[in-house]
Design a protein around this motif. Structure first.
Motif, mmCIF file in Angstrom:
data_model
loop_
_atom_site.group_PDB
_atom_site.id
_atom_site.type_symbol
_atom_site.label_atom_id
_atom_site.label_comp_id
_atom_site.label_asym_id
_atom_site.label_seq_id
_atom_site.Cartn_x
_atom_site.Cartn_y
_atom_site.Cartn_z
ATOM 1 N N ILE A 10 -1.512 7.777 5.309
ATOM 2 C CA ILE A 10 -1.193 6.391 5.667
ATOM 3 C C ILE A 10 -0.040 6.402 6.647
ATOM 4 C CG2 ILE A 10 -0.145 4.247 4.820
ATOM 5 C CD1 ILE A 10 -1.747 4.596 2.246
ATOM 6 N N TYR A 141 7.599 1.105 -1.049
ATOM 7 C CA TYR A 141 7.084 2.465 -0.943
ATOM 8 C C TYR A 141 7.347 3.190 -2.261
ATOM 9 C CZ TYR A 141 6.988 1.998 4.204
ATOM 10 O OH TYR A 141 6.715 1.612 5.491
ATOM 11 N N ASP A 142 6.424 4.056 -2.638
ATOM 12 C CA ASP A 142 6.625 4.938 -3.790
ATOM 13 C C ASP A 142 6.468 6.373 -3.298
ATOM 14 O OD1 ASP A 142 6.436 6.539 -6.077
ATOM 15 O OD2 ASP A 142 5.528 4.928 -7.264
ATOM 16 N N ALA A 145 4.431 8.864 -5.758
ATOM 17 C CA ALA A 145 2.999 8.560 -5.881
ATOM 18 C C ALA A 145 2.292 8.637 -4.535
ATOM 19 C CB ALA A 145 2.816 7.174 -6.482
ATOM 20 N N SER A 147 2.370 6.153 -2.217
ATOM 21 C CA SER A 147 1.686 4.866 -2.149
ATOM 22 C C SER A 147 2.554 3.821 -1.462
ATOM 23 C CB SER A 147 1.307 4.370 -3.550
ATOM 24 O OG SER A 147 2.458 4.024 -4.284
ATOM 25 N N THR A 149 2.810 -0.633 -1.321
ATOM 26 C CA THR A 149 2.371 -1.905 -1.892
ATOM 27 C C THR A 149 2.480 -2.967 -0.821
ATOM 28 O OG1 THR A 149 3.131 -1.271 -4.099
ATOM 29 C CG2 THR A 149 2.752 -3.623 -3.701
ATOM 30 N N SER A 154 -1.737 -5.533 -3.308
ATOM 31 C CA SER A 154 -2.611 -4.352 -3.321
ATOM 32 C C SER A 154 -1.807 -3.076 -3.109
ATOM 33 C CB SER A 154 -3.695 -4.478 -2.257
ATOM 34 O OG SER A 154 -3.126 -4.548 -0.967
ATOM 35 N N ILE A 155 -2.246 -2.007 -3.752
ATOM 36 C CA ILE A 155 -1.582 -0.707 -3.665
ATOM 37 C C ILE A 155 -2.534 0.272 -2.991
ATOM 38 C CG2 ILE A 155 -0.602 1.207 -4.978
ATOM 39 C CD1 ILE A 155 0.157 -0.817 -7.144
ATOM 40 N N HIS A 156 -2.016 1.022 -2.053
ATOM 41 C CA HIS A 156 -2.820 1.991 -1.313
ATOM 42 C C HIS A 156 -2.135 3.353 -1.405
ATOM 43 C CE1 HIS A 156 -5.177 -1.288 0.622
ATOM 44 N NE2 HIS A 156 -4.046 -1.951 0.429
ATOM 45 N N ARG A 157 -2.922 4.367 -1.744
ATOM 46 C CA ARG A 157 -2.380 5.707 -1.970
ATOM 47 C C ARG A 157 -2.906 6.685 -0.932
ATOM 48 N NH1 ARG A 157 -2.942 3.409 -6.991
ATOM 49 N NH2 ARG A 157 -1.099 3.573 -8.355
ATOM 50 N N ALA A 158 -2.135 7.756 -0.720
ATOM 51 C CA ALA A 158 -2.532 8.790 0.229
ATOM 52 C C ALA A 158 -1.817 10.087 -0.132
ATOM 53 C CB ALA A 158 -2.178 8.365 1.654
ATOM 54 N N VAL A 161 2.482 9.621 3.263
ATOM 55 C CA VAL A 161 2.775 8.302 3.829
ATOM 56 C C VAL A 161 3.852 8.484 4.891
ATOM 57 C CG1 VAL A 161 3.662 5.984 3.401
ATOM 58 C CG2 VAL A 161 2.171 7.086 1.707
#
Length: 440
Positions: A10, A141-142, A145, A147, A149, A154-158, A161
């Motif tokens: 991402i 940002y996480d 993880a 990810s 938000t 919505s949460i998007h993971r990769a 990032v």
């Protein structure tokens, strides 16, 4: 031959930093999704400089400068703004041999963004076309993880990032936590009024025609108070002239104001041009009534750019004043380095990704941080001498440009080849023995 993994990546931010980063990682063989907060592809500002060091990255990717009316830079002059007395001059070709044959370019920011968007999404370029998601405003940002938000929840993971979402990115907060307050963004007291004029409007006026002495020329007019300066250079095949009217102010109102972009008017430009030669002042009569004004911000060099699966690049990592014309250049160098260093990654593990981010940081942090600090000062000042106590904190003294030598700063900037440097780092990494890798 060892196999390499394809990462799901991402990239946040659809400006120069985000698009170039996405292109570099696409070319490295990864699946890249780009999230942009705006509803469509947009670009604020006007002209942008693509230095000799930066064009090495874009040229290697096959960017078609001509198709997007991107000007080749030819000459540079710095002049006293009240008398037109010449203070410095660079002739055509001065840096080309030093820079390995690369050129410097001037682009309209919208044209450059379209060129990069084309490279990112076209079907016939190396790698898988980038997926662009608009109206995607990242609110957190996480790093662990991997990810993001969005504002819609919505949460998007990769696997990785990359935060390339500019000076006000939330990603540095996620990297530094409570320590972020020591590296917060501050407004510098420098403002810039941006405007563009058709070349024909300047050339048809006997009072202003001499301000454009040759195609492809960058001219820097310095006010007698040395706290104001006007930059002028062509874009769009010399059909338009880009202007930046800079002013250093010291009032607390200017410094504390948190709005980075707002509207001014023609009268405010006239006031800023007072004390310049009347021929320069005549330019104000040719502008529109409402003009964009920017308050320029910076921060001290961050102590780290990455944590777990998150990394910051471009202005999110190293926002800088445009005094050396390297803001876009450092974004492009970041992108070139990431593209090389994430080639042939063995797997998707956090260990492998963190190791490549460590290599990226060690390669990029000293140079980008030094450029950031040097850019604090206008070109006509001894930037290295003024910033020396801070510079030696980020780079070894022997690797820095010389004090009181503007031309050596240019040589130091332009001779650098980020592709070659990153390839050398990657080769050294791949040549390490298993025992050496286990020791890390």
């Amino acid at each position: 031959m060892s196999s390499s993994a394809t990462l799901d990546i991402i990239v946040v931010g659809g400006g120069i930093a985000g698009l170039t980063t996405a292109i570099g990682l696409r070319r490295a063989g990864h699946h890249v999704r780009l999230f942009e907060r705006a509803a469509t592809a947009t670009a604020f500002g006007a002209g942008v400089v693509i230095g000799y060091n930066a064009s090495k990255v874009l040229t290697a990717w096959g960017l078609d400068y001509d198709s997007y009316n991107i000007n080749v830079a030819e000459t540079f002059k710095m002049m006293k703004g009240d008398t037109f007395e010449e203070m410095a001059r660079f002739e055509p070709g001065l840096y080309e041999e030093l820079a390995g044959g690369s050129r410097q370019y001037y682009a309209h920011r919208i044209d450059l963004q379209q060129a990069l968007l084309n490279l990112a999404t076209r079907q016939d370029a190396p790698g898988r076309p980038i997926e662009v998601c608009y109206s995607a405003d990242v609110v957190s940002y996480d790093p662990k993880a991997g990810s993001i938000t969005l504002q819609d929840g919505s949460i998007h993971r990769a696997d990785l990032v990359v935060a390339a979402d500019g000076v006000h990115s939330l990603a540095p907060h996620s990297l530094l936590g409570a320590d972020y307050s020591n590296y917060d963004i501050s407004h510098t007291g420098t403002t810039i009024i941006r405007f563009m004029l058709p070349s024909s409007a300047i050339l048809s006026d006997p009072q202003t025609a001499h301000l454009i002495s040759s195609p492809g020329q960058f001219t820097w007019f310095v006010h007698p108070d040395r706290n104001r300066w006007l930059l002028q250079y062509p874009v769009r095949d010399n059909t338009e002239i880009n202007y930046g009217m800079y002013s250093r102010v010291t009032t607390s109102e200017q410094i504390n104001e948190q709005v980075s972009r707002f509207k001014g008017n023609r009268d405010s430009l006239r006031r800023e041009l007072e004390g310049f030669h009347p021929d320069i002042g005549q330019l104000a009569d040719k502008t529109s009534e409402i003009l964009p004004v920017w308050k320029l911000a910076e921060r001290p060099p961050l102590p780290t750019w990455y944590k777990y699966r998150l990394v910051v690049v471009g202005d999110a990592a190293h926002p800088m004043l445009p005094n050396q014309g390297q803001g876009a250049g450092m974004c492009m160098e970041d992108a070139g380095a990431l593209g090389v260093l994430f080639s042939n990654i063995p797997d998707k593990s956090a260990t492998s990704i963190t190791r490549r981010l460590e290599l990226f940081f060690k390669l990029r942090h000293p140079r980008a941080s030094a450029t950031q600090l040097i850019s604090h000062c206008p070109y006509f000042e001894d930037a290295v001498g003024i910033m020396w106590p801070e510079l030696v904190k980020v780079m070894k003294p022997k690797e820095l440009p010389r004090k009181n030598d503007r031309n050596h700063i240019r040589e130091w900037l332009f001779a650098y080849d980020v592709n070659a440097e990153a390839e050398a780092v990657l080769k050294a990494e791949q040549d390490r023995t298993p025992q050496e890798k286990d020791a890390c």
